[in-house]
Design a protein around this motif. Structure first.
Motif, PDB file in Angstrom:
ATOM      1  N   SER A 205     -15.103   1.709  -2.114  1.00 57.97           N
ATOM      2  CA  SER A 205     -13.804   2.003  -1.621  1.00 57.97           C
ATOM      3  C   SER A 205     -13.559   3.481  -2.139  1.00 57.97           C
ATOM      4  CB  SER A 205     -12.699   1.212  -2.774  1.00 57.97           C
ATOM      5  OG  SER A 205     -13.035   1.198  -3.982  1.00 57.97           O
ATOM      6  N   LYS A 206     -14.485   4.209  -2.714  1.00 59.54           N
ATOM      7  CA  LYS A 206     -14.610   5.338  -3.238  1.00 59.54           C
ATOM      8  C   LYS A 206     -15.026   6.592  -2.178  1.00 59.54           C
ATOM      9  CE  LYS A 206     -15.672   4.118  -7.720  1.00 59.54           C
ATOM     10  NZ  LYS A 206     -16.629   4.380  -8.688  1.00 59.54           N
ATOM     11  N   PRO A 207     -15.134   7.855  -2.404  1.00 61.37           N
ATOM     12  CA  PRO A 207     -15.946   8.573  -1.445  1.00 61.37           C
ATOM     13  C   PRO A 207     -17.249   8.350  -1.825  1.00 61.37           C
ATOM     14  CG  PRO A 207     -14.222   9.838  -2.580  1.00 61.37           C
ATOM     15  CD  PRO A 207     -14.196   8.575  -3.095  1.00 61.37           C
ATOM     16  N   TYR A 208     -18.147   8.343  -0.640  1.00 62.67           N
ATOM     17  CA  TYR A 208     -19.503   8.135  -0.590  1.00 62.67           C
ATOM     18  C   TYR A 208     -20.437   8.705  -1.935  1.00 62.67           C
ATOM     19  CZ  TYR A 208     -24.129   7.132   0.794  1.00 62.67           C
ATOM     20  OH  TYR A 208     -25.518   6.628   1.107  1.00 62.67           O
ATOM     21  N   LEU A 209     -19.987   9.824  -2.015  1.00 65.07           N
ATOM     22  CA  LEU A 209     -20.961  10.581  -3.332  1.00 65.07           C
ATOM     23  C   LEU A 209     -20.470  10.117  -4.678  1.00 65.07           C
ATOM     24  CD1 LEU A 209     -21.167  14.217  -2.097  1.00 65.07           C
ATOM     25  CD2 LEU A 209     -22.902  12.729  -1.959  1.00 65.07           C
ATOM     26  N   GLU A 210     -19.312   9.421  -4.794  1.00 66.74           N
ATOM     27  CA  GLU A 210     -19.054   8.769  -5.802  1.00 66.74           C
ATOM     28  C   GLU A 210     -19.510   7.539  -6.064  1.00 66.74           C
ATOM     29  OE1 GLU A 210     -14.795   8.920  -6.554  1.00 66.74           O
ATOM     30  OE2 GLU A 210     -14.542  10.918  -5.928  1.00 66.74           O
ATOM     31  N   LEU A 211     -20.207   6.611  -5.138  1.00 66.66           N
ATOM     32  CA  LEU A 211     -20.691   5.765  -4.923  1.00 66.66           C
ATOM     33  C   LEU A 211     -22.159   5.539  -5.422  1.00 66.66           C
ATOM     34  CD1 LEU A 211     -19.356   4.159  -1.296  1.00 66.66           C
ATOM     35  CD2 LEU A 211     -18.191   3.628  -3.737  1.00 66.66           C
TER      36      LEU A 211
ATOM     37  N   LEU B 198     -36.583  10.353   2.415  1.00 71.21           N
ATOM     38  CA  LEU B 198     -35.580  10.172   1.811  1.00 71.21           C
ATOM     39  C   LEU B 198     -34.435  10.222   2.959  1.00 71.21           C
ATOM     40  CD1 LEU B 198     -33.748   9.934  -0.868  1.00 71.21           C
ATOM     41  CD2 LEU B 198     -33.909  12.552  -0.812  1.00 71.21           C
ATOM     42  N   GLU B 199     -33.536   9.128   3.138  1.00 67.65           N
ATOM     43  CA  GLU B 199     -32.486   9.140   3.905  1.00 67.65           C
ATOM     44  C   GLU B 199     -31.419   8.673   3.501  1.00 67.65           C
ATOM     45  OE1 GLU B 199     -30.683   6.820   5.792  1.00 67.65           O
ATOM     46  OE2 GLU B 199     -31.696   4.769   5.039  1.00 67.65           O
ATOM     47  N   SER B 200     -30.147   9.495   4.216  1.00 68.51           N
ATOM     48  CA  SER B 200     -28.843   9.483   3.862  1.00 68.51           C
ATOM     49  C   SER B 200     -28.046  10.045   4.715  1.00 68.51           C
ATOM     50  CB  SER B 200     -28.574   9.737   2.398  1.00 68.51           C
ATOM     51  OG  SER B 200     -27.331   9.354   2.028  1.00 68.51           O
ATOM     52  N   VAL B 201     -26.710   9.652   4.702  1.00 68.76           N
ATOM     53  CA  VAL B 201     -25.627  10.764   5.296  1.00 68.76           C
ATOM     54  C   VAL B 201     -25.427  11.520   4.007  1.00 68.76           C
ATOM     55  CG1 VAL B 201     -24.452   8.746   6.893  1.00 68.76           C
ATOM     56  CG2 VAL B 201     -23.699   9.196   4.194  1.00 68.76           C
ATOM     57  N   LEU B 202     -24.798  12.867   4.391  1.00 63.00           N
ATOM     58  CA  LEU B 202     -24.399  13.795   3.324  1.00 63.00           C
ATOM     59  C   LEU B 202     -25.619  14.246   2.628  1.00 63.00           C
ATOM     60  CD1 LEU B 202     -21.139  11.912   1.916  1.00 63.00           C
ATOM     61  CD2 LEU B 202     -21.309  13.695   3.920  1.00 63.00           C
TER      62      LEU B 202
ATOM     63  N   ASP C 143     -29.176   2.382  -0.913  1.00 69.07           N
ATOM     64  CA  ASP C 143     -29.523   1.245  -1.845  1.00 69.07           C
ATOM     65  C   ASP C 143     -29.246   1.662  -3.490  1.00 69.07           C
ATOM     66  OD1 ASP C 143     -30.721  -0.105   0.418  1.00 69.07           O
ATOM     67  OD2 ASP C 143     -32.865   0.642  -0.066  1.00 69.07           O
ATOM     68  N   TYR C 144     -28.708   2.760  -3.340  1.00 64.70           N
ATOM     69  CA  TYR C 144     -28.481   3.256  -4.934  1.00 64.70           C
ATOM     70  C   TYR C 144     -26.877   3.493  -4.871  1.00 64.70           C
ATOM     71  CZ  TYR C 144     -33.476   3.688  -5.264  1.00 64.70           C
ATOM     72  OH  TYR C 144     -34.359   3.253  -5.389  1.00 64.70           O
ATOM     73  N   CYS C 145     -25.935   2.843  -4.030  1.00 66.80           N
ATOM     74  CA  CYS C 145     -24.519   2.873  -4.088  1.00 66.80           C
ATOM     75  C   CYS C 145     -23.893   1.610  -4.404  1.00 66.80           C
ATOM     76  CB  CYS C 145     -24.156   3.311  -2.809  1.00 66.80           C
ATOM     77  SG  CYS C 145     -24.494   4.738  -2.100  1.00 66.80           S
ATOM     78  N   GLU C 146     -23.037   1.963  -5.049  1.00 64.79           N
ATOM     79  CA  GLU C 146     -22.364   0.793  -5.817  1.00 64.79           C
ATOM     80  C   GLU C 146     -20.675   0.693  -5.324  1.00 64.79           C
ATOM     81  OE1 GLU C 146     -22.908   1.030 -10.089  1.00 64.79           O
ATOM     82  OE2 GLU C 146     -24.802   0.607  -9.882  1.00 64.79           O
TER      83      GLU C 146
ATOM     84  N   PRO D 165     -44.812  16.074  -3.970  1.00 67.77           N
ATOM     85  CA  PRO D 165     -44.699  15.165  -2.751  1.00 67.77           C
ATOM     86  C   PRO D 165     -44.288  16.165  -1.285  1.00 67.77           C
ATOM     87  CG  PRO D 165     -42.658  14.622  -4.058  1.00 67.77           C
ATOM     88  CD  PRO D 165     -43.654  15.790  -4.723  1.00 67.77           C
ATOM     89  N   TYR D 166     -44.690  15.452  -0.343  1.00 72.56           N
ATOM     90  CA  TYR D 166     -44.337  15.978   0.997  1.00 72.56           C
ATOM     91  C   TYR D 166     -43.145  15.291   1.267  1.00 72.56           C
ATOM     92  CZ  TYR D 166     -44.504  17.278   6.007  1.00 72.56           C
ATOM     93  OH  TYR D 166     -44.204  17.737   7.108  1.00 72.56           O
ATOM     94  N   VAL D 167     -41.896  16.065   1.472  1.00 75.36           N
ATOM     95  CA  VAL D 167     -40.383  15.423   1.487  1.00 75.36           C
ATOM     96  C   VAL D 167     -39.953  15.532   2.756  1.00 75.36           C
ATOM     97  CG1 VAL D 167     -38.221  15.023   0.549  1.00 75.36           C
ATOM     98  CG2 VAL D 167     -40.154  15.737  -0.983  1.00 75.36           C
ATOM     99  N   ILE D 168     -39.707  14.125   3.502  1.00 75.40           N
ATOM    100  CA  ILE D 168     -39.173  14.228   4.761  1.00 75.40           C
ATOM    101  C   ILE D 168     -37.580  13.807   4.685  1.00 75.40           C
ATOM    102  CG2 ILE D 168     -39.250  13.209   6.926  1.00 75.40           C
ATOM    103  CD1 ILE D 168     -42.220  12.458   6.517  1.00 75.40           C
ATOM    104  N   ALA D 169     -36.819  14.521   4.846  1.00 70.76           N
ATOM    105  CA  ALA D 169     -35.289  14.564   4.696  1.00 70.76           C
ATOM    106  C   ALA D 169     -34.824  13.771   5.928  1.00 70.76           C
ATOM    107  CB  ALA D 169     -34.613  15.505   4.077  1.00 70.76           C
ATOM    108  N   ILE D 170     -34.145  12.538   5.982  1.00 72.79           N
ATOM    109  CA  ILE D 170     -33.546  12.206   7.255  1.00 72.79           C
ATOM    110  C   ILE D 170     -31.903  12.091   7.068  1.00 72.79           C
ATOM    111  CG2 ILE D 170     -33.522  10.477   9.027  1.00 72.79           C
ATOM    112  CD1 ILE D 170     -36.254   9.605   8.319  1.00 72.79           C
ATOM    113  N   ASP D 171     -31.222  13.057   7.654  1.00 69.29           N
ATOM    114  CA  ASP D 171     -29.834  13.228   7.501  1.00 69.29           C
ATOM    115  C   ASP D 171     -29.340  12.899   8.822  1.00 69.29           C
ATOM    116  OD1 ASP D 171     -27.525  13.730   6.712  1.00 69.29           O
ATOM    117  OD2 ASP D 171     -27.833  15.949   6.313  1.00 69.29           O
ATOM    118  N   GLY D 172     -27.856  12.706   8.823  1.00 69.53           N
ATOM    119  CA  GLY D 172     -27.244  12.560  10.137  1.00 69.53           C
ATOM    120  C   GLY D 172     -26.037  11.484  10.106  1.00 69.53           C
ATOM    121  N   ASP D 173     -25.665  10.889  11.367  1.00 69.03           N
ATOM    122  CA  ASP D 173     -24.450  10.163  11.500  1.00 69.03           C
ATOM    123  C   ASP D 173     -24.791   8.824  10.917  1.00 69.03           C
ATOM    124  OD1 ASP D 173     -23.750  12.114  12.932  1.00 69.03           O
ATOM    125  OD2 ASP D 173     -23.800  11.336  14.667  1.00 69.03           O
ATOM    126  N   HIS D 174     -23.843   8.053  10.509  1.00 63.81           N
ATOM    127  CA  HIS D 174     -24.056   6.624  10.068  1.00 63.81           C
ATOM    128  C   HIS D 174     -24.235   5.824  11.416  1.00 63.81           C
ATOM    129  CE1 HIS D 174     -19.634   5.481  10.762  1.00 63.81           C
ATOM    130  NE2 HIS D 174     -19.593   6.777  10.502  1.00 63.81           N
TER     131      HIS D 174
END
Length: 157
Positions: free
Chosen positions: A58-64, A84-88, A52-55, A19-28
């Motif tokens: 209260s934890k650091p984002y990557l742990e969610l 694909l879009e996200s912070v971090l 959409d894949y975070c649960e 797939p052609y992957v467009i990555a969108i990163d940046g500030d919340h």
């Protein structure tokens, strides 16, 4: 939101193996989700919002992030274009072993300034919010705007 200098969809996607992957990163709050939706209206693609894949909250984002569910969604992608879009996002791309074809970095501008500009200085005091601290540290280490093909600013205030 400033328009892109060149749309990622104007690139020669036929010459890139799917797939052609467009990555969108940046500030919340910078408009990553809005941009992903706008791009998905222009071309058939799969869009994955890491939030959409975070649960939990209260934890650091990557742990969610529920990594198995996210990995399954990525493996199940049948589209030739993936947004694909996200912070971090650098950390997430590394974890799921994806190398993006095109990177967009989005800045949220407040009162004419980028709030993170002073936090990314090596000795600057980090913000109080957990997510802002994580993002500031990520920006200090990864400097994702330097890797981006395009930088987009959103004037929040």
């Amino acid at each position: 939101m400033q328009s892109l200098r060149r749309s990622p969809l104007q690139l020669d996607v036929a010459s890139v193996s799917p797939p052609y992957v467009i990555a969108i990163d940046g500030d919340h709050g910078a408009g990553k989700t809005k941009l992903a939706k706008e791009l998905s209206r222009l071309v058939p693609c799969t869009t994955i919002h890491v939030d959409d894949y975070c649960e939990g909250h209260s934890k650091p984002y990557l742990e969610l992030v529920h990594w198995e569910r996210l990995s399954q969604a990525l493996r199940g992608c049948q589209s030739s274009i993936l947004i694909l879009e996200s912070v971090l996002l650098d950390y997430i791309l590394e974890k799921v072993e994806i190398i993006p074809t095109y990177r967009i970095f989005m800045k949220r501008i407040e009162y004419g300034q980028w709030p993170y500009s002073h936090y990314i200085q090596p000795k600057a005091k980090l913000p109080n919010s957990q997510l802002d601290r994580e993002v500031s540290q990520y920006y200090r280490i990864r400097r994702p705007w330097e890797k981006a093909n395009e930088e987009v600013s959103f004037n929040a205030v």
